[in-house]
Design an enzyme around this catalytic site. Structure first.
Site, mmCIF file in Angstrom:
data_model
loop_
_atom_site.group_PDB
_atom_site.id
_atom_site.type_symbol
_atom_site.label_atom_id
_atom_site.label_comp_id
_atom_site.label_asym_id
_atom_site.label_seq_id
_atom_site.Cartn_x
_atom_site.Cartn_y
_atom_site.Cartn_z
ATOM 1 C CD GLU A 1 -3.000 -6.653 3.519
ATOM 2 O OE1 GLU A 1 -2.658 -5.499 3.626
ATOM 3 O OE2 GLU A 1 -3.014 -7.193 2.564
ATOM 4 C CD GLU B 1 -2.973 -1.342 2.225
ATOM 5 O OE1 GLU B 1 -4.168 -1.236 2.202
ATOM 6 O OE2 GLU B 1 -2.209 -1.447 3.394
HETATM 7 N N1 T1G Z 1 4.583 -7.889 11.724
HETATM 8 C C1 T1G Z 1 5.297 -8.646 12.694
HETATM 9 N N2 T1G Z 1 6.475 -9.380 12.752
HETATM 10 C C2 T1G Z 1 6.613 -9.695 11.478
HETATM 11 C C3 T1G Z 1 5.923 -9.447 10.334
HETATM 12 C C4 T1G Z 1 4.838 -8.534 10.356
HETATM 13 N N3 T1G Z 1 4.142 -8.215 9.457
HETATM 14 N N4 T1G Z 1 6.186 -10.263 9.341
HETATM 15 C C5 T1G Z 1 7.172 -11.053 9.966
HETATM 16 N N5 T1G Z 1 7.385 -11.061 11.063
HETATM 17 C C6 T1G Z 1 8.326 -11.546 12.024
HETATM 18 C C7 T1G Z 1 7.987 -12.903 12.135
HETATM 19 O O1 T1G Z 1 7.264 -13.208 13.319
HETATM 20 C C8 T1G Z 1 9.401 -13.551 12.509
HETATM 21 O O2 T1G Z 1 9.782 -13.335 13.842
HETATM 22 C C9 T1G Z 1 10.447 -12.710 11.531
HETATM 23 O O3 T1G Z 1 9.517 -11.656 11.188
HETATM 24 C C10 T1G Z 1 10.719 -13.344 10.464
HETATM 25 O O4 T1G Z 1 9.604 -13.794 9.777
HETATM 26 C C11 T1G Z 1 -2.590 -2.024 6.767
HETATM 27 C C12 T1G Z 1 -3.472 -4.757 7.819
HETATM 28 C C13 T1G Z 1 7.804 -11.336 5.118
HETATM 29 C C14 T1G Z 1 7.428 -13.107 3.616
HETATM 30 O O5 T1G Z 1 1.062 -10.672 6.069
HETATM 31 O O6 T1G Z 1 4.735 -13.277 5.074
HETATM 32 O O7 T1G Z 1 -0.199 -4.901 6.335
HETATM 33 O O8 T1G Z 1 9.903 -15.689 14.540
HETATM 34 O O9 T1G Z 1 10.072 -16.244 9.881
HETATM 35 O O10 T1G Z 1 10.212 -16.952 6.260
HETATM 36 O O11 T1G Z 1 -3.159 -3.258 4.863
HETATM 37 O O12 T1G Z 1 7.348 -13.005 7.395
HETATM 38 O O13 T1G Z 1 11.766 -14.506 14.141
HETATM 39 O O14 T1G Z 1 10.668 -13.818 16.101
HETATM 40 O O15 T1G Z 1 8.381 -15.475 8.278
HETATM 41 O O16 T1G Z 1 11.759 -14.874 5.626
HETATM 42 C C15 T1G Z 1 0.609 -8.035 6.055
HETATM 43 C C16 T1G Z 1 3.617 -11.576 6.915
HETATM 44 C C17 T1G Z 1 0.441 -7.640 7.431
HETATM 45 C C18 T1G Z 1 3.345 -10.518 5.809
HETATM 46 C C19 T1G Z 1 9.288 -13.179 5.718
HETATM 47 N N6 T1G Z 1 1.780 -8.504 5.926
HETATM 48 N N7 T1G Z 1 5.146 -11.793 7.017
HETATM 49 O O17 T1G Z 1 9.281 -14.554 5.667
HETATM 50 O O18 T1G Z 1 10.629 -15.058 7.797
HETATM 51 S S1 T1G Z 1 -1.340 -7.007 7.661
HETATM 52 C C20 T1G Z 1 1.974 -9.730 6.088
HETATM 53 C C21 T1G Z 1 5.437 -12.888 5.998
HETATM 54 C C22 T1G Z 1 -1.275 -5.386 6.826
HETATM 55 C C23 T1G Z 1 -2.438 -3.395 5.971
HETATM 56 C C24 T1G Z 1 -2.409 -4.625 6.613
HETATM 57 C C25 T1G Z 1 6.884 -13.398 6.142
HETATM 58 C C26 T1G Z 1 7.725 -12.762 5.240
HETATM 59 P P1 T1G Z 1 10.685 -14.342 14.491
HETATM 60 P P2 T1G Z 1 9.579 -15.258 8.775
HETATM 61 P P3 T1G Z 1 10.530 -15.627 6.280
#
Ligand code: T1G
Length: 678
Positions: free
Chosen positions: A125, A105
């Site tokens: 999301e 976004e």
């Molecule tokens: N927020 C907080 N922590 C996060 C995070 C996030 N968005 N994404 C990853 N982490 C932490 C995860 O818990 C882990 O922590 C570490 O980072 C590494 O992640 C307003 C409402 C980016 C593809 O859904 O899909 O935006 O275990 O082990 O395999 O519209 O993480 O080491 O303590 O997964 O290399 C939308 C979520 C949010 C993406 C990387 N975004 N993340 O994968 O590493 S909603 C997502 C992922 C939003 C808006 C809305 C994956 C990754 P720890 P990992 P990875």
């Protein structure tokens, strides 16, 4: 505290840089820094253009999910994005890694987007039970069209930069090693030109001209979306982009977003997000434990499980030597693997070259000696303790010291198997689920003597072969099958007491499982393990086999099946069950679906509590990960333990007591204290 956002002025182009490891989540400090940097850039006459990029492994990977469910803290992202988009100075997003959710976004609110070819961009999301909440559902369709936007918003799979460029989401692909320089040059080339704003785009007219687009999409994705609230909300939001002015569409998005955010499904799916990541951690094995190199894997047994297991390693580029006792069994096993790969290629999920590459890493053998230099050997032979111990004793003699010896047993005692070797520290259970090349779950069974480096290696390897691994202690049925047996027990008891077997299946279908136990039985085959003597009837299954009701393959089992494999409950089976129950002295009565649900699910939760109490699972969320990845527990309820927390542990205790079922001390204590599992 230092802001995770810094800026660097390159002559007339300001580069705004986020450095918020591990994934540049858009937490409060990042939002504040971004707001300040943008306001500064817009007010600074030296600045003619702006580039936004991130340090570390990825562009913003979305909102900070750990902030959800907590009191919101300003500034809110949409305001900063609106100010950015309103600017006349060109703002360019420079993307690497994964621009996801709020990160996408941010990019959509920029006037231009450049990316390295390896980048991915998406709005996942819905995988958290939400929809984009910072105008993504309104800007994306206006930029790329409703048809291209629908799968991105309603299914949530990120797309590659090249694909994104082809639909107009990315303006230019730049050098993998020269992202910042290329982005600055690109931004400079746009100075003085009118800037395009996604919110003013008209590409979404395709949805206006062809409004059937949305229902067709819903119909096509129906099975995948079953039971989930967010995908339907996503479709509604994208549709609104065509029907409403931008500002009204944003309001609509916000309403839908807030409704989902306060719902149980999103809470459950966010729980699962962190549960899957936690499952990979072993509490008492340090994160920096040495990982043993796994370059060559041996598989004992080329049957359905052995072949499927081998494919996981071949597909990950790891050499496999597969052993069988007889040549025909070996040939049969390897040809099934090739056929499976070729079918995958036919469905366009692999190239012919990739098939040859994978099969090229396979060495079939009849000789144990060919396993001598393997780093890991996985045994997938007949489920008999004596046979297992014989195989492990042979492996112990043959395979080099330091190699890991693993069993794919689904319930036998790993410690007992390990006694057949002089290296119990290198013995571990790797319990794959059938079909092993498809199912994501891997139960890593930790023996009493299994070494920390062997465990850590197994967990790391599981990620490499695309599995979701969960550590289980040694107990009958480990985590998944142990809990499943409690549900199966009740399913059989319920129909003995008069419940309709199709009601039992429907209760689980309505709850969100892909199928019920009796459907499952028909699919797998009622005659598995049957003694083939129709005169000997000691169970309902034997009674069905006695009349040739072997399941789907016979066109009849618990259900009757038509050519299209549509199932119909059978009066004959209802009568067979009633007769068997009468013979066993079991009285029959009408049983409600509510009672069926409680008696199928509550004993599983109770068994989960015992597993936790015994330390057979590290944490409750691990049990949730097992059931969601291995047994079709609906993701939108978060798994059995999270679901129990949602309905209240005292409700589970009352339900169990009402039906005269066991309540473990662990569960009762937690319920009495008003505690939860997670
Ligand atoms: N927020 C907080 N922590 C996060 C995070 C996030 N968005 N994404 C990853 N982490 C932490 C995860 O818990 C882990 O922590 C570490 O980072 C590494 O992640 C307003 C409402 C980016 C593809 O859904 O899909 O935006 O275990 O082990 O395999 O519209 O993480 O080491 O303590 O997964 O290399 C939308 C979520 C949010 C993406 C990387 N975004 N993340 O994968 O590493 S909603 C997502 C992922 C939003 C808006 C809305 C994956 C990754 P720890 P990992 P990875």
């Amino acid at each position: 505290m230092t802001s995770p956002i810094r800026t660097e002025l390159h002559d007339d182009v300001l580069v705004v840089i986020s450095d918020n490891p591990p994934v540049n989540a858009l937490g409060q400090a990042v939002r504040q820094g971004l707001k300040d940097a943008i306001e500064g850039a817009l007010a600074d006459d030296r600045v003619k253009a702006v580039v936004i990029r991130c340090d570390g492994r990825t562009f913003f990977a979305g909102a900070d999910i750990t902030e959800f469910g907590k009191p919101p803290q300003g500034p809110n992202l949409p305001e900063t994005l609106d100010a950015m988009e309103a600017s006349d100075k060109p703002v360019v997003a420079a993307i690497h890694g994964t621009a996801l959710g709020g990160g996408c976004e941010v990019a959509l609110a920029c006037h231009y987007r450049v990316a390295v070819p390896s980048a991915k961009i998406g709005l996942p999301e819905v995988k958290l039970g939400l929809i984009p909440g910072a105008a993504g559902t309104q800007r994306l369709p206006r930029l790329v069209g409703a048809e291209a936007a629908l799968p991105m918003v309603a299914i949530g799979n990120p797309i590659a930069a090249k694909k994104a460029q082809s639909i107009g989401l990315i303006d230019e692909l730049v050098g993998e090693e020269s992202l910042e320089a290329d982005a600055i040059a690109f931004a400079r080339s746009k100075i003085g030109q009118d800037v395009p704003r996604s919110s003013e785009g008209t590409a979404n007219q395709d949805g206006v001209k062809n409004p059937d687009l949305f229902d067709e999409f819903r119909a096509k994705q129906g099975r995948k979306m079953r039971g989930f609230d967010a995908p339907n909300a996503a479709i509604e939001a994208v549709k609104a982009a065509g029907e409403m002015p931008y500002a009204d569409g944003v309001k609509k998005e916000r309403e839908l977003f807030m409704k989902l955010m306060s719902g149980t499904q999103s809470a459950a799916m966010r729980h699962y997000f962190f549960a899957e990541r936690a499952a990979n951690k072993i509490d008492d094995v340090p994160a920096d434990t040495e990982i043993l190199p796994i370059k060559k894997v041996g598989i004992i047994g080329a049957g359905t499980m052995g072949g499927g297991i081998a494919m996981n390693f071949l597909s990950a580029g790891i050499a496999v030597t597969i052993l069988e006792m007889k040549q025909d069994a070996l040939d049969r096993g390897t040809s099934v693997m090739r056929k499976n790969y070729e079918n995958t290629a036919k469905r366009g999920r692999m190239t012919g070259e990739q098939v040859e590459q994978a099969m090229g890493l396979l060495t079939p053998t009849l000789e144990y000696d060919d396993l001598a230099d393997c780093d890991l050997v996985i045994e997938a032979v007949f489920e008999n303790m004596d046979v297992k111990k014989e195989v492990f004793a042979k492996l112990d003699e043959t395979v080099k010291q330091g190699a890991i010896l693993a069993s794919n047993t689904s319930y036998l005692d790993i410690d007992e198997i390990a006694t057949a070797t002089k290296r119990p520290g290198y013995v571990i259970g790797l319990h794959f689920f059938s079909p092993a090349n498809i199912m994501k779950l891997l139960e890593v069974v930790r023996g009493a003597k299994t070494r920390g480096d062997v465990l850590a290696t197994a967990m790391k390897l599981s990620k490499k072969i695309g599995k979701v691994a969960v550590v289980s202690g040694v107990c009958p049925g480990f985590i998944g099958n142990r809990m499943l047996s409690k549900r199966q027990e009740q399913a059989n008891q319920l129909i003995m007491e008069g419940a309709n077997y199709w009601d039992v299946d429907d209760v689980l279908l309505e709850f969100g499982f892909p199928m019920g136990p009796f459907q499952m039985g028909d699919l797998a085959g009622i005659d598995i393990g049957w003694h083939r003597d129709p005169t000997k009837v000691t169970t309902i299954r034997e009674a069905l086999c006695a009349v040739g009701r072997f399941g789907q393959k016979a066109g009849k089992g618990f259900y009757d099946y038509d050519e299209a494999r549509q199932r119909t409950p059978s009066d004959e089976v209802k009568q067979i069950i009633a007769d068997f129950a009468a013979r066993e002295g079991s009285e029959q009565r009408d049983i409600s679906k509510e009672e069926i649900k409680e008696r199928l699910l509550y004993p599983m939760v109770n068994e989960g509590a015992k597993i936790l109490d015994e330390g057979m699972a590290q944490r409750a969320s691990d049990i949730d990960v097992v059931w969601i990845n291995g047994y079709g527990w609906p993701l939108f309820t978060g798994g059995p333990m999270f679901w129990a927390d949602t309905i209240g542990l005292s409700t589970v205790v009352e339900g169990l007591e009402k039906h005269g079922l066991e309540v473990s001390d662990y569960l009762r204590n937690k319920a009495e204290k008003g505690e939860t599992f997670n």
